[in-house]
Every structure is written in C-alpha cells, then in structure tokens.
Design a protein around this motif. Structure first.
Motif, PDB file in Angstrom:
ATOM      1  N   GLU A 266      22.806 -29.344 -37.977  1.00  0.00           N
ATOM      2  CA  GLU A 266      23.127 -28.098 -38.654  1.00  0.00           C
ATOM      3  C   GLU A 266      23.300 -28.328 -40.157  1.00  0.00           C
ATOM      4  O   GLU A 266      22.877 -27.513 -40.989  1.00  0.00           O
TER       5      GLU A 266
ATOM      6  N   ARG B 125      21.548 -26.272 -43.312  1.00  0.00           N
ATOM      7  CA  ARG B 125      22.286 -25.644 -44.418  1.00  0.00           C
ATOM      8  C   ARG B 125      21.866 -26.251 -45.753  1.00  0.00           C
ATOM      9  O   ARG B 125      21.700 -25.540 -46.745  1.00  0.00           O
TER      10      ARG B 125
ATOM     11  N   THR C 251      27.338 -19.277 -48.900  1.00  0.00           N
ATOM     12  CA  THR C 251      27.607 -20.405 -49.802  1.00  0.00           C
ATOM     13  C   THR C 251      26.723 -20.323 -51.035  1.00  0.00           C
ATOM     14  O   THR C 251      27.178 -20.532 -52.162  1.00  0.00           O
TER      15      THR C 251
ATOM     16  N   GLN D 266      33.511 -24.858 -46.694  1.00  0.00           N
ATOM     17  CA  GLN D 266      33.439 -25.603 -45.435  1.00  0.00           C
ATOM     18  C   GLN D 266      34.854 -25.927 -44.941  1.00  0.00           C
ATOM     19  O   GLN D 266      35.164 -25.774 -43.757  1.00  0.00           O
TER      20      GLN D 266
ATOM     21  N   ALA E  46      24.952 -20.752 -38.824  1.00  0.00           N
ATOM     22  CA  ALA E  46      24.699 -21.690 -39.926  1.00  0.00           C
ATOM     23  C   ALA E  46      23.998 -20.981 -41.075  1.00  0.00           C
ATOM     24  O   ALA E  46      24.280 -21.232 -42.252  1.00  0.00           O
TER      25      ALA E  46
ATOM     26  N   GLN F 141      26.540 -18.828 -42.983  1.00  0.00           N
ATOM     27  CA  GLN F 141      27.392 -19.677 -43.825  1.00  0.00           C
ATOM     28  C   GLN F 141      26.631 -20.153 -45.061  1.00  0.00           C
ATOM     29  O   GLN F 141      27.139 -20.094 -46.183  1.00  0.00           O
ATOM     30  N   ALA F 142      25.400 -20.603 -44.858  1.00  0.00           N
ATOM     31  CA  ALA F 142      24.623 -21.133 -45.983  1.00  0.00           C
ATOM     32  C   ALA F 142      24.299 -20.042 -46.995  1.00  0.00           C
ATOM     33  O   ALA F 142      24.363 -20.269 -48.209  1.00  0.00           O
TER      34      ALA F 142
ATOM     35  N   ARG G 102      20.701 -20.781 -34.772  1.00  0.00           N
ATOM     36  CA  ARG G 102      20.964 -21.101 -36.175  1.00  0.00           C
ATOM     37  C   ARG G 102      21.598 -19.961 -36.963  1.00  0.00           C
ATOM     38  O   ARG G 102      21.766 -20.064 -38.169  1.00  0.00           O
TER      39      ARG G 102
END
Ligand code: BES
Ligand code: MN
Ligand code: ZN
Length: 480
Positions: free
Chosen positions: A112, A116, A164, A473, A157, A160-161, A154
C-alpha cells in the motif's frame, strides 16, 4: 489534479485512452500473452528496458494501443522508494510535451505504501508554483487514472494519498510564497478560510494585545523588531467526541527570519522566507483533515511573526519572561524559533492533549546532522517516538530519532536567567530541543526539526511540503 482509480488488466490497458500510459515494471515482471506484456518482455530481454528505476522508455503511438504515448518505467523492487523514482523518471521523460491525462498502470501491486508513494510522486513531479508569476505556466497533468489489478482494495489508500497531496500542495503554496505575500496576517487569513470551508474546523486568531495578556513574553520579544503585527493562530479539528483528548500540532511560523540584531549573512538569506514551513505543514494537515474527516480531534497552534533588526528589537543579553514563568536570557536573537515555540507549548497545556508535536525549521545544525533526507525527531515519550518513526516510514516522509540526554542541557545555563536561549555550536539541534523540552513537561511531546527537509535550495529551490505526509499518517494511526 484529479485522480480516479480503475481495475485494469494488461488487455484493458491496451485500449486505455490518455496522453500517456505510464506502465510500472518491477523486477518480478513476467509477460502474459497480451500484446502489451509481450512488448515489455521483449524490451526487457533485449536490454533496451531495465526494471531498475531511473531511465524511462517513451514509445510514440505504439501499434495496437489507444494511448498517444506509452511510457515504460522500471520500479525496481516495487517498494515505495523505487516506485517513486520510477514515476519521477516517467513524468520527466514526457514533461516537455503537452500531457493532460495520464494513466498510471501497475500490472502488479503489492505494498500500500508503494501505491501511495506513486500518487504523491506524480503530483510532486507535475507541481508548479504560480502565485507571484505574471504569466503563470499552467499545470500540465490534470487527470490521473490509476490502473491497478484490484481497484476496490485500494480505495482507502487512494483517499488518503489524494488528501495528502492536497495537504502537501497547500503547505508548499504557503511556504513558497515570499514573505511579503505570506505575512502573519495573511497566514491567519489562510487558516480562517480553511475553517470557513470545512464544517469540522474552527479557528481563532490572537493579536499582540491578547498575546501580551496571556504573558507570552518570549513570542512578543521576537516580534518586537517588525512592523508586521504578530498572529497566534489556533485551529481546531473536531472529528471525534469532545471526551477524546486531542493531538496538538505546533508549527513554527517565522514568515521571515533575518536573525534580528544577531543578523544572518546575506547569501541565501532569502531562504528564510521558508522559516514558516512548520506552520505551513500544520495548515496542510488541516487541509487534508477537511477532506478525509477522520474520527480524531486535532488542535493546530501557529505562533506567526517576523524576526527583524530595529531600534525596538530585542538585543543579545535581554531577559524576557515566558508564559510558563521561566525567564530566558536571549544571547542570540537568531535562536528565535525556540522562543516563539516555548510560549505556544505552554499554551498547549490547556487542551489536556494526548500528545503535542511541534514542527520547526529550528536549526542549521540539524541540516548538518541529517541533511535533506530525514527530519530530526526528538521525544520524551518512547511510544510517541516509535509511532512517529513508523508513520514516517509508511508515508515515505522519514525521520530519525535523536538523543535528549540531560547533559546536553548544560550549555543552556546562565547567571542571569533561568535558562539561556543558546548553548555552544556542538550538538546544536539537540541543545535547541533541550530548550524546548523545558516547556513540554506536562504532556507527551515530540519535536520535529525540519530545517533540512522542508525545502530544497539551488536550481530546484522550493518547498517540499514535508512533513505533512508523516503527520497525517501518524494522526490516522491514532484513529484506529
Ligand atoms: N531558522 C533558523 C534555522 C535554519 C537555518 C534553518 C538554516 C534552515 C537553514 C533558526 O532560527 C536559526 O537561525 N537557528 C540558529 C541557531 C543558533 C543561533 C544557535 C542556527 O541554526 O544557526
Ligand atoms: Mn533564526
Ligand atoms: Zn528561524
């Protein structure tokens, strides 16, 4: 930038329409029967393509494919670092062309963290700063399709990415802005607008009078030499019930650090506009929280001001009283970050936090110690330190723990106050952290010295957006 995820088999990749189809090939690649895999297999066999990252191969209008360009990029062992290098080389290979839509195709995908890191790398490689350009160059890559063997696995993930990336780009934007376009007042405006656009975020901003009432003598001392009024910014993200103790992030917000009366040399002084990168990372984290809405509580504190020489500026030898009541002898006005942070740390006590993390471009000594690869991590709490170290690895935004032995505090002793703001040159990053630790004894505390990692100098001069990925994170790890 817009991201979308899709399940893609090699056969489906053939018909994928985009300006560029970037295919990531790791060392375990085994060609299947389809035309694309066969082509890659032949190129690997002939040595024209290598699975180790670095050189990407561009094929124009390849027969049987629907994309305009096929970019084959080695991604070595398929881990986060090699995948990042592979993506960076692929984007570099096509950067001169007008590429708007890119498909990033992972025929195999294991970790993962690697997924990312690929998303962060495309964003990084195509980022452009425009704010103070009269003819801004537009961002080329606007649409990214992520083709993976199993898209449903996915989704989290990806979210989140993507959040981010938004946070990193927000942090970069504010850190890159010149000091006259990123004053303490403008930073406070950015925080307010974040709060306005997100239902779970609120914001309060204090000015010089309120800060004086709180007794923040150390913060006030730093701001004295500037005509720009200081701002103390408080952001609150409420994603969990009030009973859940918050994590407090404290970001150093020196919108310009000339050194003050202990003035810095002229070369590279412009880079001290980046001395609010800690503050920018806090804004970036809140930008990401607004998007992800995790079930946690977070407070962001930003003491923002300029450090300039002036007839009213603090002088070497001056003694000031901090909010904690401790008196401080300011032997060097260029050691100002620890002064503004000391009062913000004391202020953090009122939140009864589960942890307080300060983020600061604090010392040139940290640049010498760790360079631009890892941020310096200092912590009085082993569990917090391990969690931050792990978060850094997982987010490809690493840090390295440094010591806090009491003997390092010896140099901070003075005959004229409770503590001096500098010790000698040896161990400068550590003695700075020892100074901060005196103001952080009421909670689990960690300090990230990002002096080496927050921006790059030279031709690639610009903010990196670190350590937004690490912090996010870590915060997400506390939600689970
Ligand atoms: N903002 C600087 C630290 C810095 C310097 C970061 C160079 C990145 C590159 C900080 O306020 C500072 O000036 N620190 C002094 C401390 C010294 C006077 C003890 C330093 O590192 O020289
Ligand atoms: Mn300084
Ligand atoms: Zn500074």
């Amino acid at each position: 930038m817009n991201f979308e995820i899709k399940t893609l088999s090699p056969g489906a990749a053939l018909t994928q329409r985009s300006d560029a189809l970037i295919m990531l090939i790791d060392s375990s690649f085994k060609p299947a029967k389809d035309a694309l895999s066969q082509l890659v297999g032949q190129l690997l066999a002939s040595g024209e393509l290598e699975s180790k990252p670095g050189k990407a191969l561009v094929l124009h209008r390849p027969a049987g494919l629907s994309c305009v360009r096929l970019v084959l990029a080695g991604c070595g062992d398929g881990g986060a670092r090699d995948v990042r290098l592979g993506v960076v080389s692929a984007v570099a290979a096509i950067k001169s062309s007008a590429i708007r839509t890119v498909t990033l195709y992972f025929p195999a995908l294991h970790q993962e963290a690697a997924f990312r890191s690929a998303i962060m790398a495309v964003a990084e490689a195509s980022y452009v700063y425009t704010t103070t350009k009269s003819k801004p160059e537009p961002r080329s890559i606007r649409q990214v399709v992520l083709g993976v063997p199993d898209a449903s696995r996915r989704k989290a993930a990806l979210d989140q990415a993507v959040a981010t990336v938004a946070g990193i780009e927000y942090a970069k934007e504010w850190a890159n802005r010149p000091a006259n376009h990123a004053t303490p007042t403008l930073l406070a405006g950015a925080a307010r607008s974040l709060a306005k656009s997100a239902s779970k975020i609120t914001c309060d901003v204090l000015g010089p009078n309120e800060v004086a009432k709180l007794g923040m003598g150390a913060f006030l001392a730093v701001a004295r030499g500037s005509q720009e009024p200081l701002r103390f910014i408080e952001l609150r993200y409420a994603g969990a019930p009030k009973t859940r103790a918050p994590t407090v992030l404290v970001g150093k917000g020196l919108t310009f650090d000339s050194g003050g009366i202990s003035i810095k040399p002229a070369p590279e002084m412009d880079e001290m506009k980046f001395d609010m990168s800690g503050a920018a990372s806090v804004l970036g984290v809140f930008r990401a929280l607004a998007q992800l809405k995790p079930a946690i509580n977070v407070i962001g504190l930003i003491p923002a001001c300029e450090n300039l020489p002036d007839g009213r500026a603090i002088k070497p030898g001056d003694v000031v009283t901090s909010m904690s009541g401790q008196t401080i002898e300011i032997l060097n006005t260029d050691a100002e970050g620890r002064l503004v942070l000391s009062d913000a740390l004391t202020y953090a006590e009122r939140f009864k936090p589960s942890a307080v993390i300060d983020i600061a471009t604090l010392t040139g000594a940290c640049v010498i110690a760790l360079g631009g690869v890892r941020s310096g991590l200092f912590s009085s709490d082993d569990a917090l330190a391990s969690a931050l170290l792990a978060a850094g690895e997982s987010a490809s935004d690493p840090c390295w723990r440094m010591p806090l032995d009491e003997d390092y505090a010896d140099g901070l002793k003075t005959n004229f106050a409770d503590v001096a703001n500098v010790a000698g040159r040896p161990g400068g990053a550590i003695t700075a952290a020892k100074f901060l630790q005196r103001f952080a004894d009421k909670f689990a505390w960690a300090h990230l010295d990002i002096a080496g990692t927050a921006w790059k100098g030279g031709a690639a001069k610009g903010a990196t957006g670190r350590p937004v990925a690490l912090l996010l994170q870590y915060l997400l790890s506390t939600a689970r």
